[in-house]
Design an enzyme around this catalytic site. Structure first.
Site, PDB file in Angstrom:
ATOM      1  CE  LYS A   9      -4.529  -1.024   0.297  1.00  0.00           C
ATOM      2  NZ  LYS A   9      -5.619  -0.345  -0.418  1.00  0.00           N
TER       3      LYS A   9
ATOM      4  CG  ASP B  16      -9.965  -1.993   6.052  1.00  0.00           C
ATOM      5  OD1 ASP B  16     -10.809  -1.874   6.944  1.00  0.00           O
ATOM      6  OD2 ASP B  16     -10.252  -1.987   4.840  1.00  0.00           O
TER       7      ASP B  16
END
Length: 403
Positions: A76, A123
């Site tokens: 990410k 998340d």
């Protein structure tokens, strides 16, 4: 199919239905040039699982292991770092090719901009990447996390100097809280979900992910100029899946492999959108409870869906047990195959391929996915063990209340 839900999306044209230029090799190489300016950068492994492929009766299996990315245990950071760089570049009037770590750390940046505040909902892995980048560049990060987030993921972000908290709402409502905070405190939202009037930052996040594509095609050349026949990509909002689908379509064009998008049953907004196939995005509400925490997103990214609708072939919503199967197989390899430590979300794409090839009662799914002895399978393990306690429960105890 034993709680596996499958839909095939036919395409009117093999290639050219939607532009892929924004995610193509030329753009990916420019993005990668930015990432290469960090001393932490290195190419993550592309593991070939030869013994497993022989056992399962396919030609070959390759897994890109993103647990090594920038020391952050997940891919990410590629998107968050590039999007932040583009925002700073925009404020400074810099060209895209001028963006490097050295330029962003130059004294005049702070003199002109002061300390910026980057705000996001996550998340876990995306927020960690945003926090790391903000700290690395001398700016501030504020991170909101949905109800049920593991304490380890929260602390990983706080250790990077960010202000982070767990909300009492699901992921999509947490995004709305982040937006409200940014509006009130003059922060910059760094989110991979697009909405009306907000698509430039998500586009840059998606482009950040294409560094993986640039690396993969080079690594496949090193293996003998291998071309995959099947690619499995897991999706939350669909930003990574959309970016990689765009990259693959741009690189292979009419010869692109079959692309399958994988989601948990409890958060299958991309699958539902493909199933309806009515030109609308279809959201999923509620708790979005799955072991695949990084994929528990209920509202699709419209930019990601545009690429998926044009170039992805299959969409599957699957039970948690398939992700757990993928984790166990990658973590306990056969023979001389290398081990891959994959978290619950990271193993999702591989887990689906593994289940379809291994489980006899999924023969219909295997046929639908067109898996056979000539198949060359490519998966991306997008995270390592980002929740160690949960990883050990799945790997060691071997029991779970599968949904």
């Amino acid at each position: 199919m034993n709680n596996f839900h499958f839909v095939h999306l036919p395409h009117t044209k093999a290639y050219g239905e939607v532009s892929t230029t924004a995610f193509g090799l030329e753009q990916a190489q420019m993005v990668r040039h930015f990432h290469q300016s960090f001393p932490e950068y290195s190419v993550t492994p592309l593991v070939k699982l030869e013994v497993l492929a022989e056992e399962l009766g396919v030609q070959s299996i390759y897994v890109k292991d993103e647990s090594y990315r920038f020391g952050l245990n997940a891919f990410k950071v590629l998107g968050g770092s590039y999007a932040i760089a583009r925002e700073i570049g925009r404020l400074l009037g810099l060209k895209e090719e001028e963006l490097t770590l050295g330029r962003l750390l130059a004294p005049d940046v702070k003199e002109r901009l002061g300390t910026l505040t980057f705000v996001t909902a996550t998340d876990g892995n995306h927020g960690r990447g945003v926090a790391w980048t903000a700290q690395r560049l001398g700016h501030r990060a504020v991170v909101f996390m949905p109800k049920g987030t593991a304490a380890e993921r929260l602390e990983n972000i706080r250790r990077l100097g960010a202000e982070a908290s767990i909300t009492n709402v699901n992921y999509d409502d947490t995004v709305r809280l982040a937006r409200a905070y940014a509006a009130e405190h003059k922060g910059i939202v760094v989110q991979d979900t697009s909405w009306e009037g907000y698509d430039e930052v998500p586009l840059h996040i998606m482009q950040g992910y294409t560094t993986m594509g640039s690396e993969i095609v080079e690594q496949l050349q090193d293996y003998g100029n291998i071309k995959p026949t099947h690619v499995f990509l897991q999706a939350g909002v669909g930003a990574m899946a959309g970016a990689m689908t765009g990259f693959i379509a741009d690189y292979y064009k009419e010869r692109r492999p079959l692309i399958t998008i994988v989601e948990p049953n409890q958060a299958d907004c991309i699958y539902r959108t493909a199933l309806a196939n009515d030109g609308q995005l279809h959201a999923v509400g509620g708790a979005l409870d799955s072991i695949m925490a990084g994929l528990c997103c209920g509202e699709p990214c419209s930019l990601g869906w545009r690429q998926l609708a044009a170039y992805a072939d299959n969409f599957v919503a699957m039970p948690d047990r398939a992700a757990a199967l993928g984790m166990r197989v990658l973590g306990s390899p056969m023979g001389s195959d290398a081990a891959v430590v994959a978290g619950e979300s990271g193993a999702a794409g591989f887990g689906l391929a593994m289940a379809a090839l291994w489980e006899q009662d999924l023969a219909e799914l295997k046929r639908s996915l067109q898996l056979d002895a000539k198949s060359v399978i490519l998966c991306i393990s997008t995270e390592g063990a980002t929740d160690v306690a949960n990883y050990r429960r799945i790997m060691w105890e071997g029991a779970w209340s599968w949904k």
